[in-house]
Design an enzyme around this catalytic site. Structure first.
Site, PDB file in Angstrom:
ATOM      1  N   SER A  99      11.359  -2.515  -4.032  1.00  0.00           N
ATOM      2  CA  SER A  99      12.537  -3.388  -3.996  1.00  0.00           C
ATOM      3  C   SER A  99      13.346  -3.362  -5.279  1.00  0.00           C
ATOM      4  CB  SER A  99      12.100  -4.828  -3.705  1.00  0.00           C
ATOM      5  OG  SER A  99      11.203  -5.290  -4.708  1.00  0.00           O
ATOM      6  N   ASP A 150      10.994  11.722  -6.292  1.00  0.00           N
ATOM      7  CA  ASP A 150      12.242  10.971  -6.326  1.00  0.00           C
ATOM      8  C   ASP A 150      11.976   9.573  -5.813  1.00  0.00           C
ATOM      9  OD1 ASP A 150      12.342  10.991  -3.444  1.00  0.00           O
ATOM     10  OD2 ASP A 150      13.290  12.957  -3.504  1.00  0.00           O
ATOM     11  N   ARG A 157       4.394  -7.833   3.653  1.00  0.00           N
ATOM     12  CA  ARG A 157       3.058  -7.272   3.860  1.00  0.00           C
ATOM     13  C   ARG A 157       2.844  -6.762   5.280  1.00  0.00           C
ATOM     14  NH1 ARG A 157      -1.008  -8.141   0.209  1.00  0.00           N
ATOM     15  NH2 ARG A 157      -0.403  -9.274  -1.654  1.00  0.00           N
ATOM     16  N   LYS A 196       7.669   2.253  12.160  1.00  0.00           N
ATOM     17  CA  LYS A 196       8.599   2.488  13.276  1.00  0.00           C
ATOM     18  C   LYS A 196       9.566   3.617  12.957  1.00  0.00           C
ATOM     19  CE  LYS A 196      12.388   0.312  15.850  1.00  0.00           C
ATOM     20  NZ  LYS A 196      13.177  -0.942  16.062  1.00  0.00           N
ATOM     21  N   SER A 238      -5.199  -2.764   3.207  1.00  0.00           N
ATOM     22  CA  SER A 238      -5.604  -4.157   3.432  1.00  0.00           C
ATOM     23  C   SER A 238      -6.463  -4.587   2.248  1.00  0.00           C
ATOM     24  CB  SER A 238      -6.342  -4.302   4.767  1.00  0.00           C
ATOM     25  OG  SER A 238      -7.643  -3.771   4.701  1.00  0.00           O
ATOM     26  N   VAL A 264      -8.957  -4.963  -7.714  1.00  0.00           N
ATOM     27  CA  VAL A 264      -8.456  -3.776  -8.407  1.00  0.00           C
ATOM     28  C   VAL A 264      -7.528  -4.217  -9.536  1.00  0.00           C
ATOM     29  CG1 VAL A 264      -7.129  -1.638  -8.166  1.00  0.00           C
ATOM     30  CG2 VAL A 264      -8.601  -2.410  -6.290  1.00  0.00           C
ATOM     31  N   THR A 281      -4.439  -4.166 -11.291  1.00  0.00           N
ATOM     32  CA  THR A 281      -3.049  -3.746 -11.077  1.00  0.00           C
ATOM     33  C   THR A 281      -2.116  -4.760 -11.725  1.00  0.00           C
ATOM     34  OG1 THR A 281      -2.565  -4.991  -9.048  1.00  0.00           O
ATOM     35  CG2 THR A 281      -3.743  -2.879  -8.794  1.00  0.00           C
TER      36      THR A 281
END
Length: 246
Positions: A41, A58, A111, A120, A136, A181, A183
């Site tokens: 985003s 890219d 999510r 899709k 997940s 994890v 992050t």
């Protein structure tokens, strides 16, 4: 981790690829020979990520909640071989009684519904032999108080994985069920508390450590590369689910 050249000539799209597990997956896929498109985003995060990725990568800033923008992204990418979805906002533990439902719905927009939207529009463009890998978390099977929304979202992703594997076959669809994890999602937690939290989480694993983003990336690449695996949720948690509530 797959070796150099394993994904040579292939195009990988990583939604959520500007940081954390997504960025690690983009880096690993590029090192294995893939051309990688990252999307998130924030254009600033995309620019920062591309500065540390090879020239074969890219990126684009995309609001995953905007179906037209997602459709445009995949139209510009064209044919691809693998879609990896790691995008998601941090979920703050909160009792159900205190949970504003409007905010809860917004979290699922990225999510869960973001995943549906990406799949899709990506699936019709994925070449034979390609795959989709979702993400997940162990909260899906071992929730804690205040994490009902996170547990429901993660469990929904796992059900979606199995449903899509059946619906989109022979296109393969799998998911990584990640444990704790390290992050940037943890960055808002002040450093002393974060260190203590990581130590506590590590103590609940069989390996004595929490995960690193590169270890989740390795699982993503395994699922991308193994053509006999589909409909699978691969747990990568250091054995935390085996330890009980200790």
């Amino acid at each position: 981790m797959s070796g150099a050249g394993t994904f040579s000539g292939q195009r990988v799209v990583v939604i959520g690829g500007s940081s954390g597990m997504g960025l690690a997956t983009a880096r690993a896929a590029a090192a294995a020979g893939a051309a990688v498109t990252i999307a998130s985003s924030s254009q600033a995060r995309i620019d920062a990520a591309l500065a540390e990725l090879p020239d074969t990568c890219d990126g684009a800033a995309v609001d995953i909640r905007d179906e037209a923008a997602v459709a445009d992204l995949f139209a510009r990418v064209g044919g691809l071989d693998h879609l990896v979805y790691t995008a998601g906002d941090a979920v703050r533990p909160q009792p159900l009684a205190d949970l504003p439902l409007d905010e809860a719905r917004k979290l699922l927009d990225v999510r869960f519904w973001g995943t549906v939207t990406a799949v899709k529009h990506a699936a019709p463009r994925i070449r034979p032999g390609g795959s989709i890998v979702l993400t997940s978390g162990t909260v899906a099977v071992r929730p804690v108080p205040g994490a009902a929304l996170a547990a429901g979202s993660a469990a929904a992703m796992e059900g979606l994985t199995r449903g899509l594997a059946a619906e989109l076959a022979p296109l393969r669809v799998n998911a990584v069920r990640a444990g704790a994890v390290r992050t940037p999602l943890w960055d808002p937690v002040p450093e002393p508390q974060r260190t203590a939290l990581f130590a506590s989480l590590a103590d609940r694993t069989l390996t004595g450590a929490i995960g690193e983003a590169d270890e989740i990336a390795a699982a993503h690449l395994y699922l991308m590369g193994n053509r006999f695996v589909t409909g699978t949720v691969l747990t990568v948690d250091g054995g935390a689910l085996l330890t009980g509530a200790r």
